[in-house]
Scaffold this active site. Structure first.
Site, mmCIF file in Angstrom:
data_model
loop_
_atom_site.group_PDB
_atom_site.id
_atom_site.type_symbol
_atom_site.label_atom_id
_atom_site.label_comp_id
_atom_site.label_asym_id
_atom_site.label_seq_id
_atom_site.Cartn_x
_atom_site.Cartn_y
_atom_site.Cartn_z
ATOM 1 N N GLY A 134 36.699 40.564 36.808
ATOM 2 C CA GLY A 134 37.896 41.304 37.154
ATOM 3 C C GLY A 134 37.664 42.797 37.081
ATOM 4 N N ALA A 135 37.083 43.222 35.962
ATOM 5 C CA ALA A 135 36.839 44.642 35.774
ATOM 6 C C ALA A 135 35.870 45.156 36.836
ATOM 7 C CB ALA A 135 36.275 44.879 34.381
ATOM 8 N N SER A 166 35.063 35.236 35.109
ATOM 9 C CA SER A 166 35.223 35.812 33.786
ATOM 10 C C SER A 166 36.018 37.102 33.879
ATOM 11 C CB SER A 166 33.852 36.117 33.195
ATOM 12 O OG SER A 166 33.288 37.233 33.857
ATOM 13 N N LYS A 167 36.493 37.559 32.717
ATOM 14 C CA LYS A 167 37.282 38.779 32.746
ATOM 15 C C LYS A 167 36.407 39.965 33.165
ATOM 16 C CE LYS A 167 36.865 40.516 28.046
ATOM 17 N NZ LYS A 167 37.488 40.859 26.788
ATOM 18 N N ARG A 168 35.115 39.844 32.931
ATOM 19 C CA ARG A 168 34.168 40.857 33.404
ATOM 20 C C ARG A 168 34.234 41.016 34.923
ATOM 21 N NH1 ARG A 168 33.397 43.924 30.322
ATOM 22 N NH2 ARG A 168 32.438 43.698 28.281
#
Length: 507
Positions: free
Chosen positions: A267-268, A263-265
């Site tokens: 990535g962060a 998920s893009k989470r």
RNA sequence: GGCCCGUUCGUCUAAGGGCUAGGACACCACCCUUUCACGGUGGUGAUACGGGUUCGAAUCCCGUACGGGCUACCA
């Protein structure tokens, strides 16, 4: 005899384009090109509540960047348009009605509140999420539980309603997935999915079969998360158009993050990009970093994605797009999910940078240097510099660290590494180097090195003692290519200037 | 909970009954290099477990465990 293959990628424009999405595009594209078929891009925008301005344009920009251009799309047109489902809205209801008439679907009048109540009322420890299925549908308000007259009355008065598929009670649905082989489901365990929403928009379940049929899709690839709803789609195909018309399915393995579906989470949290390009959420203004802005070459991005779950059976890992088209085959796609490894991703990029021609890298490197505030007015010099440093650049922004000093004098010098061992002898040595360089008729790396070492020998100084100071004079720190290559490219005047300047700081 | 899919080094994977289980990333060591990389050589490291089938299983079958996905008028 065999039909020309037609495949499609059908994203919903709700935000940034995910790694896995790009890989799905890629596999679609490779399959189409390999088999002389067409690649269609269809926008699945049937959920108006999730409309995000700019998301569709963003998807096109991403495809543009990676060079996977659709043959047909809302932007490129084509004979099967419109390619945006919101624009196809009037087409869907008739198919849903057709299913109702044939007894394969029914009207349901339950309000969202009633549905919520049902989920609460029937929730048990054994069954934490009750489904609207054959065990419950007669307890709900629909054209199956209500009399014909009641149903007609509700319909006539314009009561909001949906159309649900009526899942058979005792049937086994199976199909052959191109990647995992035979997969089967017991229909009694599948719920009566909504096909047509109260706003007359289809859900994905209806839209995907109607549009795949109308657009004559021959092979349908999508993520593995869709596997559980496959029986719904297969039944729709069977009832509406016939199983012999149905495309061949392939459910692609998921790309996993450190915990589950990437998920893009993630990535962060772990410091790597997940989206293809930078994406700014128009609502929150939150920026999610993309591979492009992180400094990936599109060729490398495609390459690493292709190898995430696929290989050609040899030990080859670096592929151009053309080589991928040539080598691709769906039966070499892995069935297990693949955990994304950012280190390996960077390795792919490094390989592509190393192997690229300096001239090909020039425009993008120039942009990067200029974004950092440097002025590049000597293109020929830039090209030579790129050739000199590209081996040590993994990500494009590395060119700033590795080559910036060619275009800007170092702001600070690492004097601490020099001063403690500095002495008069070294001062005299560099004074002589300056004299020698000033008189040097040729300005070329080998010549400079020979002269430098001769002077060292004449002064009884070991080259090792003055090489590092020389480097720091030119670049500011203990890094960079061979010093004499640097001096050669810097030119006589600039090299001497930097030596003189540093001398005043070292003393 | 139910259903579905999956399981080879830490990670990506090769080996579709017969080898010391191969490669790549990462990591470590050495070489090259009077910086840092590149490059070269070598090393650590895997068939989840239990049963079958077979002369022989990483490979076929069953079970268990573990992982993942789905379980919305979202896709």
């Amino acid at each position: 005899m065999t039909k020309r293959p037609r495949v499609r990628f059908a994203p919903s424009p709700t935000g940034g384009l995910h790694l896995g999405g790009v890989r799905t595009v890629l596999y679609n594209y490779l399959f189409a090109k390999k088999n002389g078929g067409d690649f269609v891009l269809r926008i699945e925008d049937t959920d108006q509540s999730r409309y995000v301005p700019g998301a569709e344009e963003y998807i096109f920009n991403c495809l543009d960047w990676v060079g996977l251009t659709p043959d047909e799309s809302p932007l490129h047109g084509g004979p099967f348009g419109p390619y945006r489902q919101s624009e196809r809205k009037p087409m869907y209801r008739q198919y849903a009605e057709q299913l109702v008439k044939a007894g394969h679907a029914y009207y349901a009048f339950d309000t969202p509140e009633e549905l919520e109540k049902m989920r609460q009322d029937f929730k048990t420890e054994q069954n934490p999420s009750p489904q609207y299925d054959h065990t419950l549908r007669m307890k709900m308000r629909n054209s199956l539980s209500l009399s014909e007259a009641e149903t007609q009355q509700l319909l006539d008065s314009g009561t909001r309603h949906v159309i649900r598929i009526k899942m058979p009670e005792q049937e086994t649905i199976s199909f052959t997935d191109m990647i995992r082989g035979e997969v089967s489901f017991d229909t009694s365990l599948v719920d009566d999915k909504v096909l047509l929403k109260a706003d007359n928009m289809p859900t994905y379940h209806l839209a995907v079969v109607v549009d795949d049929y109308l657009m004559q899709i021959t092979h349908a690839f999508r993520g593995e998360e869709w596997l559980p709803s496959a029986p719904v789609h297969i039944l729709c195909w069977k009832y509406l158009f016939g199983l012999d018309q149905m495309p061949q399915w392939a459910h692609l393995p998921l790309i996993l993050g450190p915990n589950g579906k990437l998920s893009k989470r993630d990535g962060a949290k772990y410091g790597f990009p997940v989206f293809a390009m930078n994406w700014t959420d128009p609502k929150t203004n939150e920026l999610t970093e993309g591979f492009r802005e992180k400094g990936f070459l599109p060729e490398a991005f495609i390459n690493l994605l292709a190898l995430l779950g696929w290989n050609d059976g040899t030990e080859k890992e670096i592929f151009t797009k053309e080589e991928l088209i040539n080598a691709f085959s769906l039966d070499r796609v892995h069935s297990a999910g693949a955990k994304f490894d950012y280190e390996k991703a960077k390795w792919f990029n490094h390989e592509w940078i190393k192997n690229a021609d300096a001239s090909a890298l020039k425009p993008v490197v120039k942009t990067i240097l200029e974004e950092k505030g440097l002025t590049v007015n000597d293109e020929a010099l830039l090209e030579k510099v790129i050739g000199l440093v590209k081996d040590r650049c993994t990500l494009l922004p590395d060119f700033y660290e590795q080559a910036g000093f060619f275009f800007q004098r170092p702001a600070v010098l690492d004097t601490e590494s020099v001063k403690p061992k500095w002495n008069d002898a070294k001062n005299l040595f560099f004074a002589e180097v300056i004299r020698n360089f000033e008189l040097s008729p040729v300005w070329e790396a080998h010549e400079l090195e020979a002269n430098f070492k001769e002077i060292a020998a004449a002064n009884k100084i070991k080259p090792g003692e003055v090489l590092m100071p020389f480097r720091i004079m030119l670049v500011g720190g203990k890094f960079g290519p061979h010093v004499f290559d640097i001096a050669a490219l810097l030119g006589k005047e600039e090299t001497i200037h930097r030596i003189k300047n540093a001398l005043s700081l070292f003393a």
